[in-house]
Design a protein around this motif. Structure first.
Motif, PDB file in Angstrom:
ATOM      1  N   GLY A  89      24.162  37.987  25.423  1.00 31.03           N
ATOM      2  CA  GLY A  89      24.109  36.537  25.208  1.00 31.03           C
ATOM      3  C   GLY A  89      22.894  36.148  24.372  1.00 31.03           C
ATOM      4  O   GLY A  89      22.963  35.252  23.519  1.00 31.03           O
ATOM      5  N   TYR A  90      21.776  36.853  24.599  1.00 36.21           N
ATOM      6  CA  TYR A  90      20.533  36.579  23.873  1.00 36.21           C
ATOM      7  C   TYR A  90      20.714  36.856  22.384  1.00 36.21           C
ATOM      8  O   TYR A  90      20.314  36.058  21.534  1.00 36.21           O
ATOM      9  CB  TYR A  90      19.415  37.436  24.470  1.00 36.21           C
ATOM     10  N   VAL A  91      21.340  37.994  22.072  1.00 34.99           N
ATOM     11  CA  VAL A  91      21.581  38.348  20.672  1.00 34.99           C
ATOM     12  C   VAL A  91      22.548  37.351  20.034  1.00 34.99           C
ATOM     13  O   VAL A  91      22.332  36.878  18.913  1.00 34.99           O
ATOM     14  CB  VAL A  91      22.135  39.793  20.558  1.00 34.99           C
ATOM     15  N   ALA A  92      23.603  37.010  20.774  1.00 35.12           N
ATOM     16  CA  ALA A  92      24.580  36.050  20.252  1.00 35.12           C
ATOM     17  C   ALA A  92      23.892  34.735  19.886  1.00 35.12           C
ATOM     18  O   ALA A  92      24.179  34.133  18.852  1.00 35.12           O
ATOM     19  CB  ALA A  92      25.682  35.806  21.279  1.00 35.12           C
ATOM     20  N   MET A  93      22.951  34.327  20.755  1.00 36.98           N
ATOM     21  CA  MET A  93      22.289  33.048  20.573  1.00 36.98           C
ATOM     22  C   MET A  93      21.248  33.094  19.451  1.00 36.98           C
ATOM     23  O   MET A  93      21.247  32.241  18.570  1.00 36.98           O
ATOM     24  CB  MET A  93      21.615  32.648  21.884  1.00 36.98           C
ATOM     25  N   THR A  94      20.374  34.120  19.505  1.00 35.85           N
ATOM     26  CA  THR A  94      19.239  34.129  18.575  1.00 35.85           C
ATOM     27  C   THR A  94      19.568  34.745  17.215  1.00 35.85           C
ATOM     28  O   THR A  94      19.042  34.318  16.208  1.00 35.85           O
ATOM     29  CB  THR A  94      18.044  34.900  19.183  1.00 35.85           C
ATOM     30  N   VAL A  95      20.437  35.740  17.192  1.00 36.95           N
ATOM     31  CA  VAL A  95      20.725  36.415  15.924  1.00 36.95           C
ATOM     32  C   VAL A  95      21.909  35.764  15.211  1.00 36.95           C
ATOM     33  O   VAL A  95      21.847  35.442  14.030  1.00 36.95           O
ATOM     34  CB  VAL A  95      20.989  37.924  16.141  1.00 36.95           C
ATOM     35  N   ILE A  96      23.022  35.592  15.975  1.00 39.76           N
ATOM     36  CA  ILE A  96      24.230  35.071  15.334  1.00 39.76           C
ATOM     37  C   ILE A  96      24.278  33.544  15.407  1.00 39.76           C
ATOM     38  O   ILE A  96      24.878  32.880  14.566  1.00 39.76           O
ATOM     39  CB  ILE A  96      25.498  35.684  15.992  1.00 39.76           C
ATOM     40  N   GLY A  97      23.626  33.003  16.413  1.00 44.61           N
ATOM     41  CA  GLY A  97      23.562  31.555  16.520  1.00 44.61           C
ATOM     42  C   GLY A  97      24.750  30.905  17.212  1.00 44.61           C
ATOM     43  O   GLY A  97      25.073  29.754  16.952  1.00 44.61           O
ATOM     44  N   ILE A  98      25.432  31.668  18.077  1.00 48.21           N
ATOM     45  CA  ILE A  98      26.501  31.019  18.844  1.00 48.21           C
ATOM     46  C   ILE A  98      26.090  30.881  20.309  1.00 48.21           C
ATOM     47  O   ILE A  98      25.223  31.604  20.799  1.00 48.21           O
ATOM     48  CB  ILE A  98      27.857  31.769  18.750  1.00 48.21           C
ATOM     49  N   ASP A  99      26.729  29.961  20.986  1.00 48.00           N
ATOM     50  CA  ASP A  99      26.416  29.708  22.388  1.00 48.00           C
ATOM     51  C   ASP A  99      26.696  30.963  23.224  1.00 48.00           C
ATOM     52  O   ASP A  99      27.734  31.603  23.056  1.00 48.00           O
ATOM     53  CB  ASP A  99      27.287  28.557  22.894  1.00 48.00           C
ATOM     54  N   PRO A 100      25.762  31.330  24.147  1.00 43.71           N
ATOM     55  CA  PRO A 100      25.968  32.563  24.932  1.00 43.71           C
ATOM     56  C   PRO A 100      27.252  32.550  25.768  1.00 43.71           C
ATOM     57  O   PRO A 100      27.886  33.596  25.921  1.00 43.71           O
ATOM     58  CB  PRO A 100      24.719  32.636  25.810  1.00 43.71           C
ATOM     59  N   ILE A 101      27.636  31.389  26.267  1.00 39.89           N
ATOM     60  CA  ILE A 101      28.877  31.335  27.063  1.00 39.89           C
ATOM     61  C   ILE A 101      30.073  31.625  26.160  1.00 39.89           C
ATOM     62  O   ILE A 101      30.974  32.373  26.516  1.00 39.89           O
ATOM     63  CB  ILE A 101      29.031  29.969  27.766  1.00 39.89           C
ATOM     64  N   LEU A 102      30.038  31.056  24.966  1.00 42.56           N
ATOM     65  CA  LEU A 102      31.116  31.272  24.001  1.00 42.56           C
ATOM     66  C   LEU A 102      31.195  32.744  23.583  1.00 42.56           C
ATOM     67  O   LEU A 102      32.282  33.288  23.343  1.00 42.56           O
ATOM     68  CB  LEU A 102      30.861  30.391  22.769  1.00 42.56           C
ATOM     69  N   SER A 103      30.030  33.411  23.547  1.00 44.50           N
ATOM     70  CA  SER A 103      29.989  34.815  23.109  1.00 44.50           C
ATOM     71  C   SER A 103      30.772  35.722  24.059  1.00 44.50           C
ATOM     72  O   SER A 103      31.110  36.849  23.717  1.00 44.50           O
ATOM     73  CB  SER A 103      28.543  35.297  23.006  1.00 44.50           C
ATOM     74  N   LEU A 104      31.061  35.222  25.259  1.00 45.68           N
ATOM     75  CA  LEU A 104      31.807  36.040  26.227  1.00 45.68           C
ATOM     76  C   LEU A 104      33.234  36.334  25.769  1.00 45.68           C
ATOM     77  O   LEU A 104      33.856  37.280  26.240  1.00 45.68           O
ATOM     78  CB  LEU A 104      31.833  35.354  27.591  1.00 45.68           C
TER      79      LEU A 104
END
Lengths: 239, 287
Positions: B53-68
């Motif tokens: 979730g951290y990578v999704a948020m900080t690197v890709i810029g998507i919401d961690p919940i959405l990254s699931l």
């Protein structure tokens, strides 16, 4: 004669660790037959059924079903081919409902499309299972549990059913009913190989029988001939 | 009266926190109940979910919940492969072998996290992660409420899957009697791989919500594994409802323990509660 055999085991040796449980066992079961395996406790009857169903693999010899070598196959593959084992004690799933126990019997891909028809057939054989279908299996009586176990093994669309001490611990009246059902199952074209400690019962229900002692087959033949055999009379009927 | 008002917030926090604990424990409980493996790397898989979730948020810029949406199938695949290629083979040696392998996976994961993300404490600080809400005397962070809602939703779907599908039935059958399950035409190896995959996918979900709720470091897996083990034994093996109730009991014991005896004693109180309950009902609440 050779081509007729549905199941053919040849010169099978089986070990439990370093203990040899089966010695050079050969048997054949023809399509449409009812065949009994008779023997005392520890004579290797259950081991033989476990070997056919793939729970144990033979160290030597071969097991063929419809001409195909099945000795190295896993149990789930053997079920797919059309062999169904009712294990000793039934081993129904206690925390599944009656209906779920039956449905899980038709888990294999070939049986699943026919699950509904097979379910109706099982309910015809054992109406009590239909009335108790939403109950957890562990709430059934001993006889009902065994009916469920038998019904469950019929759900997989088997060509050959293996029954391990189906009547163990049941009241004589119930045993009569179960064996009556067996004859009914046969009329549907299902071949039956069963293990039984009760010799009279086995000789009465089967066409042919194999008699086992300490992991070996010591006698075999048509039940009428076996009944006349001196050895059988002496060992099992005390005359 | 004022005590009740003072207690309202810790009680609410405890119950909501129970949602997070139960979702962390759920995968552990499922694998324990079906495959009979104690996956001591479960906590580290949860933290892998947090880092995902951290990578999704900080690197890709998507919401961690959405990254699931990607995380759940990805983690399922990882878990499926680990059971299929590692643990199913270890089975043939002994049960202890699976425990040792899980321990090895745990060490590998922790050290990988140190290498990749350093030992610094991280958190999934989204905009809503800092929100809180009030109902009368109760003040709780919004994510705590989210934790419980997600736990209930996930448990509902897991329960329906186990009840209504052939595969779900096969999983329950294999849990009860693996030998009889094989005789039904079930490949228990496949069922175990699927179950471990589901357990790991549940870890991904738990990890994201853990990261939204608490800060985490590469070694956070262990304390949460221990909490999850407490919840699993308390709830009764393999019971979904039991896991939720036990998670809440654990959360409550922790927050109330913290209220009465101070924050340093809160975990002690929670484990004492587990000990007392297991002394009275050794098989857990729901067994």
């Amino acid at each position: 004669m050779r081509s007729k055999a549905l199941l053919r085991g040849s010169n099978i040796d089986v070990f439990h660790g370093s203990f040899q449980a089966l010695w050079d066992v050969s048997l054949s079961v023809n399509s449409g037959e009812i065949v009994a395996i008779i023997g005392a406790n520890g004579s290797g009857k259950s081991t033989l059924l476990d070997t056919i169903s793939g729970l144990i693999h033979p160290a030597k010899g071969s097991m063929e079903f419809e001409g195909k070598n099945i000795s190295a196959l896993e149990p789930f593959q053997i079920v797919d081919l059309g062999i169904s084992l009712l294990p000793e004690g039934g081993r129904i799933f206690p925390d599944l409902t009656v209906l779920e126990n039956l449905k899980i019997g038709s888990y294999n891909r070939k049986a699943r499309p026919e699950s509904t028809e097979n379910l109706q057939r099982v309910y015809q054989l054992f109406p009590v299972l239909e009335t108790k279908k939403p109950r957890l299996a562990k709430t059934l009586s001993g006889g009902e549990k065994q009916m469920l176990a038998l019904g469950r093994s019929l759900m997989s669309n088997p060509k050959l059913v293996l029954l391990d001490e189906m009547s163990l611990g049941l009241a004589p009246l119930l045993v009569n009913d179960l064996y009556k059902t067996l004859q009914e199952i046969r009329t549907r074209g299902i071949t039956i190989l069963f293990v039984e400690q009760n010799v009279r019962r086995s000789l009465a229900e089967a066409d042919r029988a194999y008699i086992m002692e300490t992991g070996r087959i010591v006698l075999s033949g048509k039940v009428d001939d076996l009944r006349e055999e001196e050895k059988v009379k002496k060992a099992y009927f005390g005359t | 009266m004022s005590l009740l008002v003072d207690l309202a917030t810790p009680i609410a926090m405890g119950i909501l926190l129970g949602g997070l604990y139960s979702i962390i424990a759920l995968g552990l409980s499922l694998v324990f109940g079906v495959v009979k493996e104690i996956n001591i790397a479960h906590g580290d898989f949860v933290i892998l979910g947090s880092y995902f979730g951290y990578v999704a948020m900080t690197v890709i810029g998507i919401d961690p919940i959405l990254s699931l949406i990607i995380g759940i199938p990805l983690f399922f695949g990882i878990g499926f492969a680990i059971q299929k290629y590692l643990l199913n083979r270890a089975f043939r040696i002994s049960m202890d072998a699976t425990l040792i392998i899980a321990f090895g996976i745990s060490i590998i994961l922790q050290n990988t996290y140190q290498l990749v993300w350093t030992a610094l404490s991280r958190g999934l600080t989204t905009s809503y992660a800092l929100e809180s809400f009030s109902v009368g005397p109760i003040h709780v962070p919004l994510v705590y409420l989210l934790d419980l809602i997600v736990a209930i939703v996930v448990m509902f779907f897991l329960r329906e899957f186990l009840r209504r599908t052939y595969l779900g039935m096969a999983i329950r059958a294999a849990a009860q009697d693996w030998k009889a399950a094989q005789l039904m035409g079930i490949s228990t190896n496949r069922v175990y791989a699927v179950t471990f995959g589901i357990g790991t996918a549940l870890a991904a979900i738990a990890g994201v919500f853990l990261g939204l709720t608490f800060p985490f470091t590469p070694v956070s897996g262990m304390p949460f594994l221990i909490i999850a083990l407490g919840v699993v034994v308390l709830g009764g093996l393999g019971s979904i409802a039991g896991t939720l109730v036990a998670g809440m009991a654990f959360g409550l014991a922790q927050t109330l323990g913290g209220y009465f005896f101070g924050v340093t004693a809160q975990m002690l109180v929670a484990y004492m509660m587990v000990l007392v309950v297991l002394t009275v009902i050794p098989r857990g609440i729901f067994r």
